[in-house]
Design a protein around this motif. Structure first.
Motif, mmCIF file in Angstrom:
data_model
loop_
_atom_site.group_PDB
_atom_site.id
_atom_site.type_symbol
_atom_site.label_atom_id
_atom_site.label_comp_id
_atom_site.label_asym_id
_atom_site.label_seq_id
_atom_site.Cartn_x
_atom_site.Cartn_y
_atom_site.Cartn_z
ATOM 1 N N TYR A 4 0.060 2.626 6.608
ATOM 2 C CA TYR A 4 -0.007 1.181 6.424
ATOM 3 C C TYR A 4 1.231 0.686 5.671
ATOM 4 O O TYR A 4 1.180 0.447 4.469
ATOM 5 C CB TYR A 4 -1.280 0.802 5.682
ATOM 6 N N SER A 42 0.834 -1.199 0.000
ATOM 7 C CA SER A 42 0.000 0.000 0.000
ATOM 8 C C SER A 42 0.868 1.249 0.000
ATOM 9 O O SER A 42 1.976 1.250 0.545
ATOM 10 C CB SER A 42 -0.910 0.003 1.237
ATOM 11 N N ILE A 73 -7.121 0.880 1.321
ATOM 12 C CA ILE A 73 -5.717 0.828 1.713
ATOM 13 C C ILE A 73 -4.868 0.182 0.627
ATOM 14 O O ILE A 73 -3.776 0.651 0.312
ATOM 15 C CB ILE A 73 -5.567 0.060 3.038
ATOM 16 N N ALA A 80 -0.516 3.966 1.324
ATOM 17 C CA ALA A 80 -1.093 4.725 2.438
ATOM 18 C C ALA A 80 -0.033 4.869 3.525
ATOM 19 O O ALA A 80 0.464 3.857 4.032
ATOM 20 C CB ALA A 80 -2.328 4.019 2.980
#
Length: 636
Positions: A365, A360, A614, A362
């Motif tokens: 994360y 990911s 995500i 993000a």
């Protein structure tokens, strides 16, 4: 050892019994000596022999800690001594270390002299074991070739200088070697992250999609072709493969301050200790279960050479798992039950790690994860950066996930690669952006040999194979890129994979798998094609764009009506995806036409496979202009 509670046999160190959950912390080390003689050959234990001892020259010139206020070593000190040139062995490898001592000293908050001393010690020791590195300091460089008006140009590049000005220093070195008829320098070791030596950032082929996660990607591939800024366009069109490469490249990114300085020293010392081969006899593999067949094929070269653990008891079992790899989310970080926890099963003694999971972009994360078998939305995390901080032995990592090697703009604890390289990992290969691979992976072992590999699957397979054969990491990775191009459709998907996957670490390092020998043959860096027989990208055109954030314009609606045949092709694709992959019918959100130098046109249909915010997943189907399906790829 055996679990003292339920009697389950434990073949490797773990915190909890996989059967009853009994706490085993500390017990393995206590009982290991008693049971060592009775252990089966195939089980995993801490390696029977420590990693190959460094030569006396490597031991005697170990780099010591250098603090910011310490001067460079005195000439008479052991750390600064070097052997006479006539006593040195003939180099078996030659390379450049490209950095910027001025920028790096500020980044690490030390002096240029102290930093130069560290590099001098490293280079001197590598030279005594047959690796001839030369330092190219972009912060203070005088050209070897004379300019148009005579004299030698002197430059002091900085963080705002473009990548091609750094690359030009390498081209200057190469031209001087050719002119002097000196042996060719093959390896390039870039020390420092993008703020020290800029990492080229190139436009993504799908950048016109307003919903695309990636508008660009970071790559060190262009440093292998240091012929100027025009190589950016050559990479986009794939004409870069008409040029001879000059270098097998690798990079060592570093965090800032005292921590980064210590990481540099520690890495150099591990490098020196393993320059005669990274002792490699144990592997670890983890995969999304939907790709277990593909992963099994990619790691075939590893399975034939390295010891593995038996993960048949990695519960819960669906009766269809493979006993030589961990599958997530069956085994996950998102559980308090030690029987199902990745932390219980992750093999910290492995010296070769292969990962085929999702990643990911993000920021919160930084994990690698997987979907439940047969689904695309039941998603859980399986590996975290901190797990690489507990590796016990020098190791090599190949990570296939999207964003698997992200480090620009991330702290160490949010980056797998920064965490790994600052501990025991010596070589890490991973992607800076979305990675592509074969979606057909849920199969039996009997079906594995017939699974076609594509994109990053090819990169991983070839890299694994050549590393097991004793090639250096730089050679193995360069050839893996070449084979990704040769075995694919030579389209943007292959070019993206080649560019976004990068090697991190010293490219001259190699694996000591059996007898400690290094491959003697050399991987060719010659051009893969020519202007006359190559097929190159000449342009792209957006055919359909459906965005939740941007309604279709009247022009786009008209274009879609005119190209109604695209929807007919999509219907045919939908049938194919369902019959071959079990994917329910859906409409494409982005269709792009790619044009080639020979007049050929292809269509790329992008479909959402997972709505997970995500780690969203896409299927990309490549067809001919008339809708004949040529390839199906899935993002990692």
């Amino acid at each position: 050892m055996f679990c003292p509670e339920c009697g389950t046999k434990i073949d490797e160190p773990m915190n909890f019994c996989p059967e009853c959950g009994t706490n085993l912390i500390g017990l393995f080390a206590k009982m290991e000596a008693e049971e060592a003689a009775n252990k089966p050959q195939q089980t995993v234990s801490p390696p029977s022999a420590q990693p190959a001892a460094p030569t006396q020259s490597a031991q005697s010139n170990r780099i010591e800690n250098v603090h910011a206020d310490l001067p460079a070593a005195e000439p008479e000190s052991p750390a600064a001594q070097t052997q006479p040139e006539e006593d040195l062995p003939e180099p078996v490898m030659r390379g450049f270390i490209l950095t910027n001592l001025t920028s790096l000293s500020k980044h690490l908050r030390t002096s240029v002299d102290a930093l130069r001393n560290i590099f001098d010690q490293f280079i001197a020791t590598k030279r005594r074991i047959g690796v001839a590195y030369q330092l190219v300091d972009a912060g203070d460089y005088e050209y070897l070739e004379k300019g148009l008006f005579g004299g030698h140009k002197h430059v002091k590049l900085g963080s705002s200088s473009p990548w091609y000005e750094y690359a030009d220093l390498l081209l200057d070195q190469h031209k001087a070697e050719v002119k002097a008829k000196q042996p060719e320098t093959d390896f390039l070791f870039i020390v420092g992250g993008h703020e020290i030596v800029p990492m080229p950032k190139l436009p993504h082929w799908g950048k016109d999609d307003p919903d695309a996660h990636d508008k660009d990607y970071d790559t060190d591939f262009l440093y292998a072709y240091p012929y100027g800024k025009e190589m950016e366009e050559k990479m986009w069109s794939t004409r870069i493969f008409t040029y001879d490469a000059l270098f097998y490249t690798g990079r060592l990114p570093l965090v800032s301050g005292d921590e980064g300085l210590q990481d540099l020293i520690n890495y150099f010392n591990r490098d020196l200790e393993n320059s005669l081969g990274i002792r490699t006899n144990t592997m670890y593999a983890q995969t999304d279960p939907n790709w277990k067949g593909v992963t099994a094929k990619i790691i075939t070269p590893l399975l034939s050479k390295l010891k593995i653990a038996n993960y048949a008891n990695a519960l819960p079992s669906d009766g269809d798992g493979f006993g030589f790899m961990i599958m997530s989310p069956a085994i996950t970080l998102e559980t308090d039950d030690p029987r199902y926890s990745s932390a219980s099963w992750f093999n910290t003694h492995a010296q070769y790690v292969f990962i085929n999971m999702h990643g990911s972009d993000a920021p919160k994360y930084p994990y690698y994860g997987g979907n439940t078998l047969g689904t695309n939305n039941d998603f859980y995390w399986g590996l975290a950066p901190v797990m690489f901080a507990h590796m016990e032995y020098p190791n090599v990592v190949f990570a296939q996930p999207c964003y698997g090697a992200r480090f620009i703009g991330y702290p160490k604890d949010k980056s797998m690669i920064l965490t790994a390289l600052s501990h025991k990992t010596l070589i890490y290969v991973g992607s800076s952006r979305v990675a592509l691979g074969n979606p057909r992976g849920n199969c039996s072992l009997e079906q594995v040999p017939n699974i076609p590999l594509g994109w990053s699957d090819i990169t991983g397979y070839v890299f694994n194979d050549l590393m097991m054969k004793g090639y250096t990491a730089g050679e193995a990775f360069f050839h893996a890129r070449c084979e990704t191009y040769r075995n694919g459709n030579k389209s943007w998907e292959e070019a993206l994979t080649i560019g976004e996957f990068n090697l991190y670490g010293d490219p001259t390092l190699f694996c000591d798998v059996e007898d400690g020998s290094k491959a003697t043959s050399k991987i060719s860096k010659a051009a893969l094609t020519t202007e006359t027989n190559g097929i190159f990208i000449t342009g792209t055109e957006t055919m359909i764009q459906k965005s939740a954030n941007k309604p279709q314009s009247m022009l786009e609606q008209l274009r879609q009506q005119v190209n109604k045949n695209l929807m007919d092709i999509s219907d045919s694709i939908g049938k194919h995806l369902y019959e071959e992959y079990g994917i329910p019918k859906r409409e494409p959100f982005f269709v792009q036409k790619v044009k080639y130098s020979n007049g050929k046109e292809e269509l790329n249909f992008h479909y959402n496979l997972s709505e997970n915010e995500i780690a969203p997943t896409e299927i990309i189907v490549q067809t001919s202009a008339n809708g004949e399906i040529q390839s199906v790829a899935q993002t990692k």
